[in-house]
Each structure stands twice: as structure tokens, then as C-alpha cells.
Design an enzyme around this catalytic site. Structure first.
Site, PDB file in Angstrom:
ATOM      1  N   HIS A   1       0.526   4.588   8.719  1.00 49.41           N
ATOM      2  CA  HIS A   1       1.106   3.025   9.046  1.00 49.41           C
ATOM      3  C   HIS A   1       3.069   3.687   8.485  1.00 49.41           C
ATOM      4  O   HIS A   1       3.418   3.185   9.181  1.00 49.41           O
ATOM      5  CB  HIS A   1       0.764   2.063   8.771  1.00 49.41           C
ATOM      6  CG  HIS A   1       1.093   1.820   7.547  1.00 49.41           C
ATOM      7  ND1 HIS A   1       0.235   2.087   6.574  1.00 49.41           N
ATOM      8  CD2 HIS A   1       2.464   0.812   7.035  1.00 49.41           C
ATOM      9  CE1 HIS A   1       0.708   1.381   5.083  1.00 49.41           C
ATOM     10  NE2 HIS A   1       2.018   0.571   6.202  1.00 49.41           N
TER      11      HIS A   1
ATOM     12  N   SER B   1       0.558  -0.892   0.315  1.00 48.11           N
ATOM     13  CA  SER B   1       0.189   0.204  -0.146  1.00 48.11           C
ATOM     14  C   SER B   1       0.626   1.080   0.180  1.00 48.11           C
ATOM     15  O   SER B   1       1.055   2.775  -0.566  1.00 48.11           O
ATOM     16  CB  SER B   1      -0.545  -0.313   1.499  1.00 48.11           C
ATOM     17  OG  SER B   1      -0.575   0.055   2.664  1.00 48.11           O
ATOM     18  N   GLU B   2       2.051   1.390   1.114  1.00 51.35           N
ATOM     19  CA  GLU B   2       2.941   2.010   0.483  1.00 51.35           C
ATOM     20  C   GLU B   2       4.021   1.669   0.581  1.00 51.35           C
ATOM     21  O   GLU B   2       4.521   0.431   1.705  1.00 51.35           O
ATOM     22  CB  GLU B   2       2.127   3.089   1.920  1.00 51.35           C
ATOM     23  CG  GLU B   2       1.361   4.064   1.600  1.00 51.35           C
ATOM     24  CD  GLU B   2       0.251   4.104   2.503  1.00 51.35           C
ATOM     25  OE1 GLU B   2      -0.645   4.538   1.986  1.00 51.35           O
ATOM     26  OE2 GLU B   2       0.192   2.905   3.648  1.00 51.35           O
ATOM     27  N   THR B   3       5.691   2.881   0.278  1.00 54.07           N
ATOM     28  CA  THR B   3       6.766   2.196  -0.034  1.00 54.07           C
ATOM     29  C   THR B   3       7.431   3.864   0.204  1.00 54.07           C
ATOM     30  O   THR B   3       7.056   4.631  -0.028  1.00 54.07           O
ATOM     31  CB  THR B   3       7.246   2.278  -0.821  1.00 54.07           C
ATOM     32  OG1 THR B   3       7.228   0.811  -1.125  1.00 54.07           O
ATOM     33  CG2 THR B   3       8.762   1.671  -1.241  1.00 54.07           C
TER      34      THR B   3
END
Length: 276
Positions: free
Chosen positions: A77, A46-48
């Protein structure tokens, strides 16, 4: 491209592999935006995030946060996971016990209260009630009845959340989304657990990339917005999230005067090097 240190952190669960993972690339100052976006798309998380030297003398590091499709000014997060990765790599905060992260939304404080980290929720860019047409769309897309809805709000803090408070946690867990009406929206749903449950509320998050809708396991920015919105919740409470996905996310929310702190456990699961 030289190898760069890499960390993958599980966030918001006391049990490793039961929260929400974030990939963190260290020493990323020489990467272009295109390289960062391409790598974030490849990780398919979902995110990097990418850690860089700070531009502000008040910050300990700067972070850029990417989904598989775009860069975000802030996300929850990834903030906690980035702070954990930075600390684990030997980072020492200028102020003991407080990491200051620089990101697109400005400077964000992260309290170090081992074994938890907690970020100070940034101000909402937009808040307010939902339009009637949008409310109807959400009810249809979540497969619930209008009678299940207690209230709704826009809660924009980087991600552009539209959020419904429903009658109870069972209603949250019973949601079966219908993708069509939700495409193009980032949707949160929250409902209270009965007294005696270890968590006071249950939360779910549904994210859209404009083509499809997917559920996010545990979502810091959404819980930050909810903590700023639902002021009738206790000053300290725990939100459960990820239950419907077989995860055991636990988000600890605290209102301290005008500030809302959002925290939880963070565990380094993967470390090594990458060549983005």
C-alpha cells in the site's frame, strides 16, 4: 529544516477513510535516514514513505519506506500511495500509463488505470511450506483448530509473511489472535467467500514489532504473495480486508502470465507541508 510537501493517501478502498493510510514526504533527498525513521515513528502509521530523485534512469522516482521501527525494501500500500502522491504533485511518467518506482527491492511498475493504480508484484525472496513447529505456533496464536488449516507458506517479498489458508472466510473473520505465540511474526490468513459474494477471499494481516501484535487494515504485499501462491484462485479476483476492523478494503488481484498485479483505489486525504 525547510518545509517539505506532504501528502497522506488512503489506499485500497473506494470510500475515503475506509482503507489503509500512508504518509508521503516529497522532495526528501536532504533528509538523513535517522530523520526519516524518527518522522515515521512520529506519524505512528504502519508505513511512511519519502520520495527522492531516482538513481536509475529507468525510474520516475525513488522511494524509501519506513515502519515505525525499521526501513523496508518494499511494501504494497505504500507503493500505491506513493505513486498517487507523486502523480497528484504533478509527476509525469516517462512511459504514459506506467509509473516506475525505484525502491529497495528494485524497480516496480505501477499501472495507472484510473481510478485504480496497480503494482507488479516483485519476486518472492522466499517461498515454501511452513515447518511443523511454526504451523503449531500459528494455530495456537490465531485461536483456530488444526482442522481449519488448508495449507501454509512462507511468502517473503520485503515483509517476511507466514501465511495460512483456512477453510473459509468465516474462519478468517472469526480469528481472535493470542499475542504471545505471534510475537516476532508477520502473519497472514486467507479464506474463500461463498459464491455470490463481491469478494472471492477474505484476508487478515497481523504484524508484530517484537513486543506486541497489531492488525493491519489492508495489506498490498500480503495480497501480492497470496496471488503468487494460490494459483487455483481465478485469474482476476477481489480480496476483502479490514472487515474485522470496520474498514472496507478491496484489493484487486490479476494474474497476467507470470506476473501478478495488485491494485485498488487511492484517495488523497491530507496535503500540506511538514518539517521533519
Amino acid at each position: 529544516m525547510p518545509a517539505l510537501p506532504f501528502t497522506q493517501v488512503d489506499v485500497f478502498s473506494e470510500e475515503p477513510l475506509s482503507g489503509n493510510p500512508v504518509a508521503v514526504v516529497h522532495d526528501a533527498d536532504d533528509l538523513t535516514s535517522g530523520q526519516m525513521q524518527r518522522f515515521a515513528n512520529w506519524t505512528n502509521l504502519s508505513e511512511t514513505t519519502f520520495l527522492l530523485r531516482p538513481g536509475s534512469s529507468d525510474a520516475d522516482y525513488r522511494v524509501r519506506i519506513f515502519t515505525t521501527e525499521e526501513e523496508l525494501p518494499f511494501a504494497g500500500h505504500p507503493t500505491l500511495g506513493s505513486a498517487r502522491a507523486w502523480l497528484t504533485a504533478g509527476g509525469t511518467p516517462q512511459t504514459p500509463g506506467t509509473v516506475v518506482q525505484e525502491c529497495g527491492a528494485g524497480l516496480v511498475e505501477v499501472r495507472v488505470e484510473e481510478p485504480h493504480l496497480a503494482f507488479a508484484a516483485p519476486p518472492l525472496f522466499r517461498e515454501g511450506p511452513l515447518e511443523a513447529e511454526l504451523l503449531e505456533r500459528l494455530v495456537a496464536g490465531l485461536g483456530i483448530s488444526p482442522a481449519d488449516v488448508v495449507s501454509g507458506a512462507h511468502l517473503h517479498n520485503g515483509p517476511r509473511w507466514v501465511v495460512l489458508q483456512v477453510t473459509d472466510a468465516a474462519t478468517v473473520l472469526g480469528v481472535v489472535p493470542v499475542p504471545g505465540p505471534l510475537v516476532g511474526l508477520d502473519v497472514g490468513v486467507v479464506g474463500r467467500h461463498p459464491a455470490g459474494h463481491e469478494a472471492q477471499v477474505e484476508v487478515r494481516a497481523f504484524l508484530s514489532d517484537g513486543r506486541a501484535v497489531a492488525e493491519d487494515p489492508v495489506t498490498g504485499s500480503l495480497n501480492a504473495g497470496i496471488g503468487q501462491w494460490l494459483t487455483d484462485l481465478p485469474p482476476r479476483y477481489v480480496a476483502a480486508q479490514g472487515t474485522a476492523m470496520g474498514r472496507s478494503g478491496r484489493v484487486h488481484v490479476e494474474r497476467d502470465g507470470s506476473r501478478v498485479w495488485v491494485g485498488g483505489a487511492t484517495t488523497v486525504v491530507v496535503s500540506g507541508v511538514v518539517r521533519p
